[in-house]
Each structure stands twice: as structure tokens, then as C-alpha cells.
Design a protein around this motif. Structure first.
Motif, PDB file in Angstrom:
ATOM      1  N   ASP A  50       0.832  -1.206   0.000  1.00  0.00           N
ATOM      2  CA  ASP A  50       0.000   0.000   0.000  1.00  0.00           C
ATOM      3  C   ASP A  50       0.867   1.257   0.000  1.00  0.00           C
ATOM      4  O   ASP A  50       0.512   2.277  -0.620  1.00  0.00           O
ATOM      5  CB  ASP A  50      -0.918   0.015   1.223  1.00  0.00           C
ATOM      6  N   TYR A  51       2.003   1.187   0.682  1.00  0.00           N
ATOM      7  CA  TYR A  51       2.919   2.337   0.720  1.00  0.00           C
ATOM      8  C   TYR A  51       3.628   2.508  -0.625  1.00  0.00           C
ATOM      9  O   TYR A  51       3.709   3.615  -1.168  1.00  0.00           O
ATOM     10  CB  TYR A  51       3.956   2.135   1.831  1.00  0.00           C
ATOM     11  N   VAL A  52       4.107   1.396  -1.184  1.00  0.00           N
ATOM     12  CA  VAL A  52       4.852   1.455  -2.454  1.00  0.00           C
ATOM     13  C   VAL A  52       3.968   1.938  -3.593  1.00  0.00           C
ATOM     14  O   VAL A  52       4.394   2.740  -4.441  1.00  0.00           O
ATOM     15  CB  VAL A  52       5.444   0.067  -2.786  1.00  0.00           C
ATOM     16  N   TYR A  53       2.710   1.463  -3.616  1.00  0.00           N
ATOM     17  CA  TYR A  53       1.808   1.796  -4.724  1.00  0.00           C
ATOM     18  C   TYR A  53       0.801   2.891  -4.356  1.00  0.00           C
ATOM     19  O   TYR A  53      -0.252   2.998  -4.967  1.00  0.00           O
ATOM     20  CB  TYR A  53       1.069   0.534  -5.175  1.00  0.00           C
ATOM     21  N   PHE A  54       1.173   3.692  -3.392  1.00  0.00           N
ATOM     22  CA  PHE A  54       0.281   4.736  -2.894  1.00  0.00           C
ATOM     23  C   PHE A  54      -0.207   5.662  -4.011  1.00  0.00           C
ATOM     24  O   PHE A  54      -1.388   5.990  -4.094  1.00  0.00           O
ATOM     25  CB  PHE A  54       1.001   5.551  -1.813  1.00  0.00           C
ATOM     26  N   ARG A  55       0.680   6.055  -4.892  1.00  0.00           N
ATOM     27  CA  ARG A  55       0.338   7.044  -5.923  1.00  0.00           C
ATOM     28  C   ARG A  55      -0.636   6.506  -6.968  1.00  0.00           C
ATOM     29  O   ARG A  55      -1.378   7.273  -7.580  1.00  0.00           O
ATOM     30  CB  ARG A  55       1.609   7.560  -6.604  1.00  0.00           C
ATOM     31  N   GLN A  56      -0.623   5.191  -7.209  1.00  0.00           N
ATOM     32  CA  GLN A  56      -1.525   4.640  -8.223  1.00  0.00           C
ATOM     33  C   GLN A  56      -2.884   4.261  -7.638  1.00  0.00           C
ATOM     34  O   GLN A  56      -3.800   3.895  -8.382  1.00  0.00           O
ATOM     35  CB  GLN A  56      -0.892   3.428  -8.903  1.00  0.00           C
ATOM     36  N   HIS A 264      -9.166  -6.337  -3.358  1.00  0.00           N
ATOM     37  CA  HIS A 264      -8.504  -6.206  -2.051  1.00  0.00           C
ATOM     38  C   HIS A 264      -8.349  -4.708  -1.807  1.00  0.00           C
ATOM     39  O   HIS A 264      -7.545  -4.050  -2.484  1.00  0.00           O
ATOM     40  CB  HIS A 264      -7.145  -6.896  -2.067  1.00  0.00           C
ATOM     41  N   PRO A 265      -9.113  -4.125  -0.877  1.00  0.00           N
ATOM     42  CA  PRO A 265      -9.066  -2.671  -0.697  1.00  0.00           C
ATOM     43  C   PRO A 265      -7.801  -2.167  -0.022  1.00  0.00           C
ATOM     44  O   PRO A 265      -7.544  -0.963   0.007  1.00  0.00           O
ATOM     45  CB  PRO A 265     -10.299  -2.390   0.172  1.00  0.00           C
ATOM     46  N   PHE A 290      -2.172   1.964   8.618  1.00  0.00           N
ATOM     47  CA  PHE A 290      -3.204   1.439   7.720  1.00  0.00           C
ATOM     48  C   PHE A 290      -3.754   2.534   6.816  1.00  0.00           C
ATOM     49  O   PHE A 290      -3.622   3.723   7.092  1.00  0.00           O
ATOM     50  CB  PHE A 290      -4.370   0.850   8.519  1.00  0.00           C
ATOM     51  N   LYS A 291      -4.392   2.125   5.721  1.00  0.00           N
ATOM     52  CA  LYS A 291      -5.130   3.067   4.878  1.00  0.00           C
ATOM     53  C   LYS A 291      -6.327   3.627   5.647  1.00  0.00           C
ATOM     54  O   LYS A 291      -6.884   2.966   6.528  1.00  0.00           O
ATOM     55  CB  LYS A 291      -5.666   2.364   3.630  1.00  0.00           C
TER      56      LYS A 291
END
Length: 356
Positions: A50-56, A264-265, A290-291
Motif C-alpha cells: 500500500d505504501y509502495v503503490y500509494f500514488r496509483q 482487495h481494498p 493502515f489506509k
């Protein structure tokens, strides 16, 4: 070496004391601990992704004026954020929830935030009751000439052993079977809608990366012999992925204009974690790592709205991108066997009277 042996002895002693207190076997306690450890590994991996792909993890809202979206569990957590965004698209959002007053309160709160577009309705729905699901579906069919989206979002997690009024373990019933039945009942209406508008309608199943810890226990689907809440939850989430793959494949093979996605949210800070060991021992971790529910809603919205996904059903989506699933989730043999179990469980011979 002596320190390591000492730690092992202490852990075994703690396990034994816990097992005696809860009146369970050491074998059962070991299984439960193993599941818990695997969950922490999956959770850590999920947080990192979630951190790595945060921007997408973002999807544009598209105008959907006059379209109808049905969502289960839309009165709390991620569901509320999905409802907000779909209203901004101009849709009529139908919330199915166990507490209609709570749903209507959520609708008022959304309006008080300045969101004036779209329409919202709240109907009673207990996804753990086949009787309630049938009544809810009947209301939808009677009140709305179309259904463009079905978002199977409601869920429970890590609850003690309980059986629903229909005789199924509660995770399996609420997270999986109930949504299968609702999809079965609304699918003909969605097919009619898709043919009229000339583009696919969509069914979106909200699952979890926890499916990776799951297995389908065909000999004892309720797991009554050795019930472990985390194992039951993982089984139900794996079942959702298998259902998505099966249903979309059957629809595609018959050129039916409805596509199915599973989402998967992310690892999201919602009240599903209330009462868990993590939130009890370290309540600061979810808030920090967490998100947020709003961030968790993005991939669900992507599955609902993204033009790039038109005609590309059967996908497992995470952070607004398609991700490959595990071999057990893509096994045709397991999909077919579970499909037969599902039809028998919801007491239908043919799914939506179309697909067999």
C-alpha cells in the motif's frame, strides 16, 4: 542456545496455560497461533505494498447520471466512502444494511458535507439471512427499473463460532453465500440493464489479501470440529475470489454483458479490527500505518467505474491495478466443486436460471 531453549520453554508453557484455560488442545492452539502469525506476515506485506503503490491508488470519478448502484454494508467503514463517491457521480445508490436508521443517518451526514448530487435509498438487509436477502432483492426489483452496479461489500471478521438461521457458519454465510444469493437474484435485472445501455454492468466483490491464508474445507465447511476465527475468515475470502473467477467465466462464455471483479481494498483502519489483539495491544498502529477508509474505497471505485476495465472481468484488483491470484484461487477443479456446493447451499439449480 540456552536462551533460545528458555524462550521456547516459556512459549510452550504459555500455550499450555492458555489451552487449559480455554479448554482446547495444544494442537488447536498451535494452529490458531500459526494462522495469527501468517496474518501478521500478510498484513505487513500488504502495508508495504500500500505504501509502495500509494500514488496509483486513485481512480477518476465518471458521470453516471441515472444509473443505479446497490451496495451491501454501505452504512459504515469503507462502504460509506464508496457511497459518497458514487453519489458524486450522480448515481442512485441503494444501501442494504441491518440498521436502516443508521443508513439514513449516514445519508444525512453525506448531504451535510455538501454532496448534493445523486440519490440515496436505504433498505433493510441482513446478508446472513437468506430470507432477508430475498426480501431485499424483491424491493430492488420492484422499485428500480435498472441495476448497473452490485457491490458485495458487507462482511464480518474474526467472530466467535456461530451459525446463521440457515445453518451455515457465519463468516461463510455473510462474506460469501449471502452475496452469491444476492448476485443470483439481481443478475437477470443487470443483464437487462446492460443490454439497454450497450455496455457492461458490474458485480464487485470486496475480498481481502487474507484469502491467501485460506483453504476450502469441503468436508467441514463450518469448521465446527476445530473452529478458528481467522481460518474461517480466510476461507470465506478465498471463496469470494473463486466465485468471482467462476461467475465471470460463465458470463463471458455466454457473451452475457455483466463482468465480475474481486477487490482487495488494502489494509484499512475500520471497525472490523475492533476487538482484535492488534488494536487492543497497539491501537496506534492502525491509525499510523493502515489506509483510511477513503483510501480503501479507491480500488472498489476503480472496479466500479474504470473505463479501462470494460470487458475485462474476472480480475483481482489491488491498489487500482490487476494482480495475479494464487494457484488455489485459480484452480478450475476447486472453482467447479465450490460452485456446486454454492448452488446447493442457496438452493437453486441454475444460477440466475441462466448459467447451467
Amino acid at each position: 542456545m540456552f536462551v533460545l531453549i528458555g524462550i521456547i520453554v516459556i512459549l510452550l508453557a504459555v500455550w499450555y496455560c492458555v489451552a487449559v484455560q480455554r479448554k482446547i488442545t495444544l494442537k488447536h492452539l498451535f494452529r490458531e497461533t500459526s494462522y495469527q502469525a501468517y496474518y501478521y506476515l500478510l498484513g505487513g506485506k500488504g502495508i508495504l505494498e500500500d505504501y509502495v503503490y500509494f500514488r496509483q491508488n486513485k481512480t477518476p470519478l465518471l458521470p453516471k447520471l441515472g444509473e443505479v448502484a446497490v451496495i451491501t454494508g454501505g452504512a459504515r467503514g469503507i462502504g460509506v466512502e464508496v457511497v459518497k463517491k458514487l453519489l458524486q457521480c450522480g448515481m442512485h445508490v441503494v444501501i442494504g444494511c441491518r440498521n436502516v436508521d443508521a443508513g439514513e443517518k449516514v445519508a444525512k451526514n453525506i448531504r451535510s458535507c455538501g454532496i448534493t448530487s445523486g440519490e440515496v435509498s436505504c433498505f433493510l438487509l441482513d446478508v446472513g439471512s437468506f430470507k432477508s436477502i430475498r426480501k431485499f432483492a424483491e424491493l430492488i426489483l420492484n422499485h428500480f427499473p435498472r441495476v448497473d452496479l452490485l457491490i458485495n461489500n458487507a462482511g464480518i471478521m474474526f467472530v466467535p463460532y456461530a451459525e446463521t438461521e440457515d445453518g451455515f457458519e457465519s463468516h461463510f454465510a455473510v462474506n460469501y453465500l449471502g452475496h452469491c444469493l444476492l448476485s443470483h437474484l439481481l443478475l437477470p435485472h443487470m443483464i437487462h440493464t446492460a443490454k439497454e445501455k450497450g455496455s457492461n454492468c458490474r458485480i464487485v466483490n470486496v475480498s481481502s489479501c487474507a484469502y491467501l491464508a485460506g483453504s476450502i474445507h469441503f468436508k467441514d465447511l463450518s469448521m465446527s470440529a476445530y473452529y478458528i476465527p481467522s481460518a474461517a475468515y480466510a476461507q470465506s475470502k478465498l471463496a469470494q475470489v473463486l466465485f468471482t473467477k467462476s461467475l465471470d467465466s460463465k458470463l463471458r462464455n455466454r457473451n452475457i454483458p455483466v463482468q465480475v471483479h474481486v477487490v482487495h481494498p488494502g489494509i484499512v483502519n475500520t471497525d472490523l479490527f475492533n476487538g482484535t489483539l492488534l488494536k487492543t495491544v497497539a491501537p496506534w498502529i492502525p491509525a499510523l500505518l493502515f489506509k483510511t477508509p477513503e483510501q480503501g474505497a479507491e480500488t472498489i471505485l476503480h472496479a466500479c467505474l474504470a473505463s479501462a476495465l470494460e470487458g475485462c472481468g474476472g480480475s483481482y484488483l489491488s491498489n487500482c491495478s490487476e494482480t495475479t491470484v494464487s494457484p488455489k484461487a485459480s484452480s478450475q477443479k476447486v472453482q467447479d466443486r465450490l460452485w456446486s456446493v454454492m448452488l446447493s447451499s442457496i438452493e437453486v439449480e441454475k444460477f440466475a436460471d441462466l448459467l447451467e
